[in-house]
Motif scaffolding. Structure first.
Motif, mmCIF file in Angstrom:
data_model
loop_
_atom_site.group_PDB
_atom_site.id
_atom_site.type_symbol
_atom_site.label_atom_id
_atom_site.label_comp_id
_atom_site.label_asym_id
_atom_site.label_seq_id
_atom_site.Cartn_x
_atom_site.Cartn_y
_atom_site.Cartn_z
ATOM 1 N N TYR A 163 37.031 -7.451 -11.894
ATOM 2 C CA TYR A 163 37.279 -7.045 -10.506
ATOM 3 C C TYR A 163 36.144 -6.156 -9.989
ATOM 4 C CZ TYR A 163 39.619 -4.924 -6.489
ATOM 5 O OH TYR A 163 39.934 -4.480 -5.238
ATOM 6 N N HIS A 219 33.147 -8.036 -8.842
ATOM 7 C CA HIS A 219 33.347 -8.563 -7.492
ATOM 8 C C HIS A 219 33.057 -7.503 -6.435
ATOM 9 C CE1 HIS A 219 35.049 -10.775 -4.174
ATOM 10 N NE2 HIS A 219 35.984 -9.856 -3.985
ATOM 11 N N LEU A 220 33.387 -6.229 -6.709
ATOM 12 C CA LEU A 220 33.203 -5.168 -5.716
ATOM 13 C C LEU A 220 31.779 -4.621 -5.691
ATOM 14 C CD1 LEU A 220 36.470 -3.025 -6.119
ATOM 15 C CD2 LEU A 220 35.944 -4.728 -4.362
#
Length: 508
Positions: free
Chosen positions: A118, A121-122
């Motif tokens: 995650y 992705h950020l």
């Protein structure tokens, strides 16, 4: 212990090799009807062709050394464990607590994997890699100052696991983005890094501790890991935009599929055996009368076997079938534990076993993602692997404590006999789980081919007559010939059908 397929990268469309050439008239019609802006962008991302080399080889070398300084250093914990057990480094600390420390590092690395995916992705791949460098360096330098057992758990266990997890997730998906035809070779080289790194650092730790002490062993490892990982992390370049990467932490509907549950069973049972071998073999060597230096050599030979064996596992998987090779080598590892390890008493035989079992013990890590890609849709691979990492947390945590509890300290000659039997049976049970998956996959391949044949026959009839005959829906052609019925997905799990598929000679 790394794997041959990315855990967070998937293409924005199916693999080219899995799609039959489309009829040009149908393609034109589809394009004229469905060409939305999202579809056009989707196709552009999916049309990426990997350079199959170039800067990709720099990425291969970088991931190799990252693996050597994460999983490789972690593999040397067997030497640390032998030192802890024989010298009572932290008073009032039981062998069981020492064993939990090694398991924590692996389980925390797996536990942090969905979060790392995650964060990529950020913030991007490089930020996550550098975060991993920070945690690993903090862990090793901090371990050199610990004076109590809870500090050891946090530093060498939890903190090191977080650093290893961030570096693993950030790096494992990059090499496949650069290669197509040579992907197996490139990923085999990457996977060898953990084994060869484990060999180097098992020997290094075994030599440093007697000469400079435990604290300086940690500091030297911390400095080396920081420098090497920092350089490699900033040399890596991902191609996420070019390949159209997308991120999904979990895909829970997979838990309703029997083949996926059996796949998870393969992983859980394998890890119970793998961690027991990885962390127990060095202390086993001392239990049969070998010196601490010789036990560190045994640990190094185990990692040497992993480094030499994993590239060949990847190459044979491409040629003979990924599920076939994974099943056979998992079973073979169990046989080696039961037939060779139980009789190993001398330096020569223990060394032979260490190299031999090393070539097959880590088969799971070399084949886990390619095998899963054969079981589920490629688009579900990141979610499936994220579930896999979470499921593996408990077995990697408790495997070595179970092994220590199974030791029979009252027997001078067979202290580790129960551990050896336990490890062998875990590998054999894991192979049975994957063998069942193989039977399902063989049947599913036949079902897919029959569906494609039926669809092709139906499409040909529609082109000639423009109508779908009711007789075709019933499985009867115009000529009165009865077509073979396509088995349902549920029918693939019927015992007689599954058994027939399990013994079928097919490449899967």
């Amino acid at each position: 212990m790394t794997d041959n397929t990315p855990i967070d990268i998937i293409h924005s469309r199916d693999h080219d090799g899995d799609i039959a050439p489309e009829d040009s008239s149908k393609k034109e019609h589809r394009n004229s009807v469905e060409r939305t802006p999202a579809t056009i962008q989707h196709d552009k991302l999916g049309d990426d062709v990997p350079p199959d080399g170039g800067y990709g080889w720099v990425c291969v070398a970088s991931v190799f050394w990252i693996n050597a300084h994460t999983w490789g250093i972690n593999s040397s914990y067997g030497v640390f464990l032998a030192h802890y057990l024989t010298n009572d480094v932290f008073p009032n600390t039981s062998p069981l607590m020492y064993a939990f420390t090694g398991g924590l590092s692996i389980s925390c690395a797996l536990l942090i994997a969905p979060l790392a995916t995650y964060l990529i992705h950020l913030f991007g791949t490089r930020a996550v890699l550098n975060l991993g460098v920070f945690f690993e360096t903090l862990s090793l330098i901090g371990s050199s100052f610990v004076t109590q057992r809870w500090q050891l758990f946090l530093s060498q266990g939890v903190c090191f696991g977080f650093g290893m997890g961030f570096l693993f997730v950030g790096s494992v998906g990059i090499t496949p983005q650069w290669f197509s035809r040579r992907r197996g070779l490139a990923m085999g080289i990457n996977a060898a890094g953990s084994g060869l790194g484990g060999m180097m650092y098992s020997l290094a730790v075994g030599a440093i501790i007697p000469r400079l002490g435990l604290s300086w062993a940690f500091r030297i490892l911390g400095i080396l890991a920081c420098v090497v990982n920092l350089v490699c992390a900033n040399l890596l370049r991902d191609r996420n935009k070019a390949v159209g990467s997308r991120y999904k932490a979990f895909h829970l509907p997979l838990l309703k599929r029997p083949e996926f549950l059996l796949f998870l069973g393969w992983g859980v049972l394998t890890m119970l055996g793998y961690v027991a071998i990885l962390f127990s073999l060095s202390n086993f060597a001392t239990s049969v009368g070998l010196s601490p230096h010789q036990s560190s050599i045994i640990s190094a030979l185990l990692n040497l076997g992993q480094g030499l064996g994993r590239p060949f596992v990847g190459m044979f998987s491409d040629k003979l079938g990924r599920i076939n090779i994974a099943t056979f080598l998992t079973f073979l590892c169990g046989v080696f534990c039961l037939l060779i390890w139980t009789f190993a008493r001398s330096m020569g035989l223990v060394s032979f076993f260490a190299v031999l079992v090393g070539t097959v013990a880590g088969t799971y890590w070399a084949t886990v993602a390619p095998v899963l890609a054969e079981i589920i849709d490629l688009r579900d691979l990141p979610g499936g692997l994220s579930i896999t990492w979470i499921v593996l947390v408990p077995p990697t945590t408790v495997a070595e404590p179970i092994a220590l509890l199974l030791r029979n300290n009252r027997s001078e000659d067979y202290v580790y006999l129960h551990v050896q039997i336990f490890t062998g049976l875990m590998y054999i049970a894991a192979a049975v789980c994957l063998w069942l998956v193989r039977g399902w996959k063989v049947g599913d391949n036949i079902r897919v081919k029959q569906e494609m044949a039926a669809a092709a026959a139906t499409g040909s009839e529609e082109k000639e007559t423009g109508l779908v005959q009711k007789s075709e829906r019933a499985g009867i052609s115009d000529s009165g010939v009865h077509c073979s019925p396509v088995p349902t997905k549920k029918a693939l799990w019927y015992p007689h059908a599954l058994l027939r598929s399990m013994v079928a000679a097919r490449k899967v």
